[in-house]
Scaffold this motif. Structure first.
Motif, mmCIF file in Angstrom:
data_model
loop_
_atom_site.group_PDB
_atom_site.id
_atom_site.type_symbol
_atom_site.label_atom_id
_atom_site.label_comp_id
_atom_site.label_asym_id
_atom_site.label_seq_id
_atom_site.Cartn_x
_atom_site.Cartn_y
_atom_site.Cartn_z
ATOM 1 N N VAL B 367 0.806 -1.145 0.194
ATOM 2 C CA VAL B 367 -0.049 -0.028 0.045
ATOM 3 C C VAL B 367 0.792 1.361 -0.189
ATOM 4 C CG1 VAL B 367 -1.506 1.366 1.354
ATOM 5 C CG2 VAL B 367 -1.975 -1.230 1.098
ATOM 6 N N GLY B 368 1.889 1.033 0.802
ATOM 7 C CA GLY B 368 2.647 2.361 0.837
ATOM 8 C C GLY B 368 3.598 2.555 -0.594
ATOM 9 N N ARG B 369 3.676 1.556 -1.294
ATOM 10 C CA ARG B 369 4.482 1.818 -2.477
ATOM 11 C C ARG B 369 3.411 2.408 -3.554
ATOM 12 N NH1 ARG B 369 6.825 -3.931 -4.631
ATOM 13 N NH2 ARG B 369 8.500 -3.889 -3.212
ATOM 14 N N ILE B 370 2.059 2.014 -3.603
ATOM 15 C CA ILE B 370 1.196 2.673 -4.485
ATOM 16 C C ILE B 370 0.383 3.547 -4.208
ATOM 17 C CG2 ILE B 370 1.001 -0.012 -5.598
ATOM 18 C CD1 ILE B 370 -1.900 0.034 -4.236
ATOM 19 N N ALA B 371 0.110 3.814 -2.831
ATOM 20 C CA ALA B 371 -0.639 5.155 -2.400
ATOM 21 C C ALA B 371 -0.257 6.328 -2.908
ATOM 22 C CB ALA B 371 -0.867 4.987 -0.875
ATOM 23 N N PRO B 372 1.148 6.717 -2.583
ATOM 24 C CA PRO B 372 1.487 8.023 -2.909
ATOM 25 C C PRO B 372 1.214 8.448 -4.532
ATOM 26 C CG PRO B 372 2.996 6.864 -1.865
ATOM 27 C CD PRO B 372 2.092 5.727 -2.146
ATOM 28 N N LYS B 373 1.194 7.512 -5.231
ATOM 29 C CA LYS B 373 0.862 7.799 -6.858
ATOM 30 C C LYS B 373 -0.336 7.908 -6.999
ATOM 31 C CE LYS B 373 4.560 4.669 -7.117
ATOM 32 N NZ LYS B 373 4.837 3.269 -7.819
ATOM 33 N N LEU B 374 -1.312 7.560 -6.198
ATOM 34 C CA LEU B 374 -2.686 7.641 -6.471
ATOM 35 C C LEU B 374 -3.537 8.887 -6.243
ATOM 36 C CD1 LEU B 374 -3.396 3.808 -5.460
ATOM 37 C CD2 LEU B 374 -3.488 4.800 -7.738
#
Lengths: 283, 403
Positions: B367-374
């Motif tokens: 989640v920490g990998r994908i959340a910032p880019k969403l």
């Protein structure tokens, strides 16, 4: 139904019938404890009295086996055994012996990984007559049983005390070579069945098939083998042989001199038990 | 690949999800497998079975579990809006109990009087021992010796609950070996014993049955997110060992094309090191423990040892339905290393006051990998499938703290 082809298994069981006696089927694991010792054991088996040779394909996760055969698999794998080398071992054996039937026994994953079609071609060419694959019940017959029959290799089904009369027709439908009756509910090399219960089970299975019926699991001594030989067409001994391998290793796990001979001596004893047992109903 | 009309119809009558699944068991067990299948089909068709199941989930397990908006972590990552499905709040501290309630009710219907199970992290063992205590049934738990050592608190809990814990020394002495040993027990005790498998793996009908019992996670999530946000989530994230918590969350959403799903495998020391448990990412199809699925194996088809800091993910296989969903492209499977999971474990503890199990810590790291880019209106639901009490010793060791 009988297969449309004949293998060394059919010929061997026919000649046993003529002799009026049951057969001895021995199980050892390919490459246990090392390739050379394992090959020497296999080469000596026919003269020691094995009528059919079962060779275990080593597997990392032998779910249906007790500690003795689990350890045999582990020793073999540690010494570098593989399915490819198992086939090479049969090929080597066949240079000196073209009549003793050889059955490979194991689990499906190494065969599936090798590739079923390629495996059947290579197994046939090596001189394999039959296959026993523990985790392929009739429900999965399309995986290997039917292709094996097309390739001219017997697929030997297991029947257990839990196999009801309702299930036996499905088991016997594509069975060939012989039927292997697992005489106890359990894993290899643990409990032993009473000869009486085995006789009842064999009688029950006979109503469903004309194939020879071999009985295994828990047969350790010449006396037990003889008792089985009186009521069935063959007795299978495995754990007692790989235990003998284990008993003949040095501290580092290497075969002591005489390891193969020790195994063959046990086979001789078992064979004398089987051969002395007069078949019930035989003249 | 062309999308299907439905991804929820499987398995077929032989237990196949595409080429995966099946019933690869010894003949001795086959009649039992068929009996379990028949009993489960009858139970499914009987409304009183579902009533009983729901009653225990509500009053014993404590369901529904909350859907919690993790505001501080959402702000920390600075992107998507993150929700936790709080299955760590269940009785016994993980999602495992959902399945155990369902299966123990089935075992009772079948008249079985002895329960066996395998366990890795010990969560399934504890949940099984718990329901066995609840119904007064003797219970034997097989656990790899390696896991017995690294999950001492759970071993003690199982014993307190009255279970016999058998350390398994065969093979690599972890979860796969525990499963082998449970199968060996079952084959020797076919008359009275029920094998309570803890994940969506094993021979048919287990993968489908365990999925059905765990689907309560996704069913609740659907209702709760509709209530909270008035719409379906955009992305679901769950950790994958055998894959039961992920399947429970994903399955009710499989036919909602707008919902993306990410299964997170354990990359251990890193996929490139070979020391990991990522069977979908780095394995290939094979047959083990009754089903065809992706497996970690060598060129000869020998099963290789899995590695993960999380004992619950330390399995060289994966449920067959996940294998199929991967091939179909419906679910995306990714992996997270031990180090990343430990960092996420600490982050979750500090930012949300929740000590997660190491298994969902893998999910959180992803989640920490994908959340910032969403975008900020992107809704992520992550299954917080277990609490971390069992892992505090392992984490302390890792951080160099003596307890």
């Amino acid at each position: 139904m009988s297969a449309a082809f004949k293998t060394r298994l059919d010929a061997r069981f026919a000649s046993l019938r003529t002799e009026g006696r049951a057969g001895l089927i021995t199980f050892t694991t390919a490459g246990d404890p090392d390739a050379a010792t394992s090959q020497a054991i296999m080469a000596g088996l026919p003269a020691a009295g094995a009528d059919v040779i079962e060779i275990g394909i080593p597997f990392s996760d032998p779910m249906a086996d007790g500690p003795a055969i689990q350890l045999a698999s582990q020793r073999a794998l540690k010494a570098g055994a593989s399915l490819k080398k198992t086939l090479a071992m049969v090929r080597d054996f066949r240079r000196a012996d073209d009549t003793t039937p050889v059955v490979l026994m194991g689990y499906y994953n190494p065969i599936y990984s090798y590739g079923v079609d390629r495996f059947l071609v290579d197994a046939k060419a090596a001189g394999v007559d039959g296959l026993i694959v523990v985790d392929l019940p009739p429900e999965e017959e399309g995986e290997l049983c039917l292709p094996a029959l097309k390739a001219g290799i017997n697929f030997i089904y297991l029947s257990a005390p839990t196999s009801t009369d309702a299930r036996l027709p499905a088991i016997c439908r594509n069975a060939s070579g012989f039927l292997y009756y697992v005489s106890i509910t359990g894993i290899t090399g643990t409990r032993s069945a009473e000869a009486g219960s085995v006789e009842a089970a064999v009688t029950r299975i006979r109503r469903h098939t004309d194939l020879p019926i071999a009985v295994g699991f828990g047969i350790k001594t010449a006396e037990q083998a003889a008792a089985i030989a009186r009521v069935a067409d063959a007795a299978v001994v495995g754990s007692a042989l790989v235990e003998t391998v284990r008993a003949n290793l040095d501290g580092a796990g290497s075969a002591k001199p005489g390891c193969a001979e020790a195994v063959l001596n046990v086979v001789r004893e078992l064979a004398s038990g089987v051969r002395a047992a007069r078949r019930k109903g035989a003249a | 690949m062309k999308p299907l009309n439905t991804y929820r119809a499987g398995p077929d009558e032989h237990g196949h999800f595409g080429i995966y699944g099946g019933r690869f068991v010894a003949e001795t067990l086959m009649p039992l497998i068929l009996a379990v299948e028949k009993a489960y089909a009858a139970a499914k068709a009987d409304p009183s079975f579902d009533d009983e199941f729901r009653r225990y989930l509500k009053h014993y397990v404590g369901r529904p579990s909350p859907l919690f908006h993790a505001e501080r972590l959402s702000a920390h990552f600075g992107g998507a809006r993150i929700y936790f499905k709080r299955d760590e709040l269940n009785h016994t501290g993980a999602h495992k109990i959902n399945n155990c309630i369902g299966q123990i009710l089935l075992a009772r219907r079948m008249g079985k009087t002895r329960i066996i199970a395998e366990t890795g992290a010990g969560q399934h063992g504890v949940a099984t021992a718990t329901v066995c205590a609840l119904f007064g049934l003797p219970c034997v738990i097989y656990m790899g010796k390696t896991d017995v050592e690294r999950q001492a608190p759970n071993v003690f809990r199982m014993k307190l609950l009255g279970a016999e814990v058998v350390p398994v020394t065969a093979g690599s002495a972890t979860l796969k070996d525990a499963m082998n040993e449970a199968l060996r027990d079952w084959v020797a005790n076919v008359e009275d014993t029920y094998y309570l498998i803890g994940t969506v793996a094993g021979p048919h009908p287990y993968p489908a049955m365990v999925r059905d019992f765990q689907s309560v996670i996704g069913e609740e999530t659907r209702e709760q997110i509709m209530e909270a946000e008035g719409r379906l989530p955009d992305t679901l994230v769950a950790a994958i060992g055998g894959g039961s918590n992920a399947m429970g969350l994903f399955h009710p959403f499989l036919d909602d094309a707008s919902v993306r799903m990410h299964g997170v495998e354990a990359a251990g020391h890193g996929i490139e090191t070979g020391q990991h448990a990522a069977s979908l990412t780095a394995g290939r199809p094979g047959v083990l423990h009754g089903n065809r699925t992706y497996l970690l194996q060598d060129d000869d088809g020998q099963i290789t040892e899995a590695h993960s800091i999380s004992a619950g993910l330390d399995y060289p296989g994966i449920g067959p339905e996940h294998a199929w969903l991967k091939d179909m492209g419906r679910v995306e499977y990714v992996s997270i290393t031990d180090d990343e999971a430990v960092a996420a474990f600490q982050l979750c503890t500090q930012k949300e006051g929740i000590i997660p199990a190491l298994e969902p810590a893998h999910a959180l790291a992803h989640v920490g990998r994908i959340a910032p880019k969403l975008p900020k209106d992107h809704l992520i639901v992550m299954n917080l499938c277990g609490r971390g009490d069992k892992d505090v010793f392992a984490i302390a060791k890792r951080l160099g703290v003596e307890l």
